[in-house]
Design a protein around this motif. Structure first.
Motif: not given
Length: 569
Positions: A207-213, A218-219
């Motif tokens: 899903d390309l989304r880092p868990a710590d954004n 969200s990206l």
């Protein structure tokens, strides 16, 4: 003067295009810098300089038209052309669209993976990954995989953007606000959209989304940007340096630490620079003000190009200085951070059209000009042996090109070599002009080129020859040779004259070539597309029956878009 945007930048219609009219002396404190030509042939509309980080020392030059060239390092001042590393077709490449950026995976030396950012055939923004094949200088097209598509409706400008991997192994991408004046879609402050943002992408997650954004699912990593065309990480501190092209009043340079970049808001479209843009708007939460702004139009500068912090070894006095530029000006921007203060020094290097400053593996900085199609090395050293107060070309009474320039500090050189081109890339010597010893503070020079042909555009530059045999180039000035009896349009003149169309026939006066004319009704729909075939001069076009009303006449080429209002009675 009418200004238009292209490639994230601005273009203004002038009767004679003067790409530089004044040089500014560098401020005190910062070292003098200069640009030394390194690769002078084989490039076409370069927009980015990248290294692979694999120990090879290679430089990769991204070209807007869809190719990436690769060069082997011989020395810091010499590279050998190894041909085309990557190619993509079927994408729009006019205006601000095309192939915009590339980045190499931190483990590229083992996984051979790299990433490209471009506008796709539907005018959306796309990130794709590829790998090299058995030949490390060639990509394998079969390995292509689209990772991310960002909708970019309505407009074709303000695409951003540049990709860099951070020290955390994540891919960061700058994205423009979606285009149009004043962010009409409200995208830059809308967390549901990826436009007007810095995105942080985990290329190893589906899903390309880092868990710590900072924002859930969200990206988006930072927001409030208009068109961050070029930016970089400081390889030593991790700080992000972002050049954000202004709307019409201020260009801005942002610098924020690696920690503070998380969730940072740079203010657009509430603020432009440090000034309110949207009436009644207050600075948003977690707002970070730019570390430097300058007025759009000052010193001929109109579109900031984000740069990099010098961390090389060849020029110790440059260590720690941020080096940026402006596409339309010929100054390099040197910024030094001392604690929480930033000192700014402009230094004129005589080159316009700079579209990127990038690093080699060893930290040396290189710049590419989309106007000259040259790769330059940023070096510490004295400026030109002369200081240009002005350099211009105008039309004489007999339609010849009257070239004039004014210089100071002109004792330590031997002569000028005047060169001419019809494409601003390949130049031919047309005259040698010896140095004048006037004893005055300023010395005036002139030359008349009577060999110009009507209905053609010419480009001029000077090669300044030093006494020791070295040389440097002046900026480039352009001249349109008009057809006898037809005056070229002035700064306020229109391309379509008169504005109320008589007998259904469009009378067009073009100083420069355009690919296409589009007629757009009040509903926003394009009713007619007329191929212009890159013709110039006076054209008469009958588009056929057109309902009465107000229309926009939109002229397009691969550099800009010009729009004028016309009326069919």
């Amino acid at each position: 003067m009418k200004c238009h945007h292209y490639f994230g930048l601005r273009a203004c219609i002038l009767p004679v295009l003067i790409l530089l009219t004044r040089f500014a002396a560098p401020g005190q404190g910062a070292p003098d810098v200069r640009l030394d030509s390194v690769i002078t042939s084989g490039l076409s509309e370069p927009v980015q300089v990248v290294n692979a980080g694999d120990g090879s020392g290679r430089l990769f030059i991204v070209q807007q038209g869809g190719t990436i060239k690769v060069f082997n390092r011989v020395t810091d001042a010499s590279f050998s052309d190894q041909g085309v590393f990557f190619r993509i077709s079927g994408i729009p490449v006019t205006g601000e669209q095309g192939l915009l950026s590339m980045a190499f995976h931190p483990q590229f030396s083992t996984n051979r993976r790299f990433y490209v950012y471009y506008t796709n055939a539907q005018n959306n923004l796309e990130v794709a990954s590829y790998q090299t094949g058995a030949d490390p200088n060639r990509f394998d097209p079969a390995t292509g995989q689209i990772l991310l598509t960002i909708p970019h409706p309505t407009y074709t400008n303000h695409n951003g953007g540049e990709m860099h991997f951070g020290a955390d192994g994540m891919l960061y991408l700058s994205v423009g606000d979606g285009g149009g004046a004043g962010d009409p879609g409200g995208n830059a402050q809308d967390l549901s959209k990826n436009l007007g943002k810095i995105l942080r992408i985990d290329v190893n997650r589906a899903d390309l989304r880092p868990a710590d954004n900072p924002f859930p699912n969200s990206l988006v990593y930072a927001l409030g940007l208009r068109n961050p065309f070029r930016w970089s990480f400081d390889r030593q501190t991790g700080a992000a340096w972002i050049g954000d092209v202004g709307q019409g009043r201020f260009e801005e340079i942002n610098a924020v630490s690696e920690t503070d970049l998380r969730g940072a808001n740079f203010g657009w479209d509430c603020l432009e620079g440090n000034s309110t843009y949207t009436a009644g708007c207050t600075a948003p939460a977690n707002y970070f003000a730019p570390v430097h702004t300058y007025a759009t139009g000052s010193e001929g500068q109109r579109s900031v190009i984000g740069g990099v912090v010098y961390r090389g070894a060849a020029f110790p006095n440059l260590n720690g200085y941020y080096v940026g530029a402006d596409y339309f000006g010929s100054q390099l921007h040197l910024i030094r951070q001392t604690g929480t203060t930033y000192s700014f020094t402009p230094d004129d290097v005589g080159v316009t059209g700079i579209s990127d400053l990038g690093e080699a593996e060893n930290g040396e900085i290189y710049a590419v000009s989309r106007l000259t199609n040259i790769l330059y090395r940023v070096e510490e050293g004295p400026p030109l042996p002369v200081k240009f107060a002005s350099f211009s070309v105008s039309r004489s009474e007999d339609n010849s090109a009257d070239i004039q320039w004014r210089v100071s500090a002109s004792s330590d050189f031997s002569s000028f070599e005047l060169q001419r081109s019809d494409n601003a890339r390949e130049f031919t010597v047309i005259a040698h002009i010896p140095r004048k010893d006037t004893g005055e503070e300023f010395t005036n020079y002139s030359f008349t080129d009577a060999t110009v042909q009507p209905d053609r555009r010419y480009y001029y530059r000077l090669r300044v020859l030093d006494n020791d045999g070295s040389f440097e180039f002046s900026p480039i000035a352009a001249f349109y040779a008009p057809i006898t009896g037809i005056d070229p349009p002035t700064g306020e003149a229109r391309l379509v004259r008169p504005t109320i169309i008589e007998s259904g026939e469009l009378q067009i006066y073009l100083q420069e070539p355009f690919d296409e004319l589009q007629l757009i009704g009040l509903s926003g729909q394009c009713t007619h597309k007329i191929a212009l075939g890159l013709r110039t001069g006076q054209l008469r076009i009958n588009p056929g029956p057109i309902p009465a009303g107000l229309y926009l006449a939109r002229f397009t080429n691969n550099r800009k878009v010009v729009t004028e209002k016309i009326i069919f009675p």
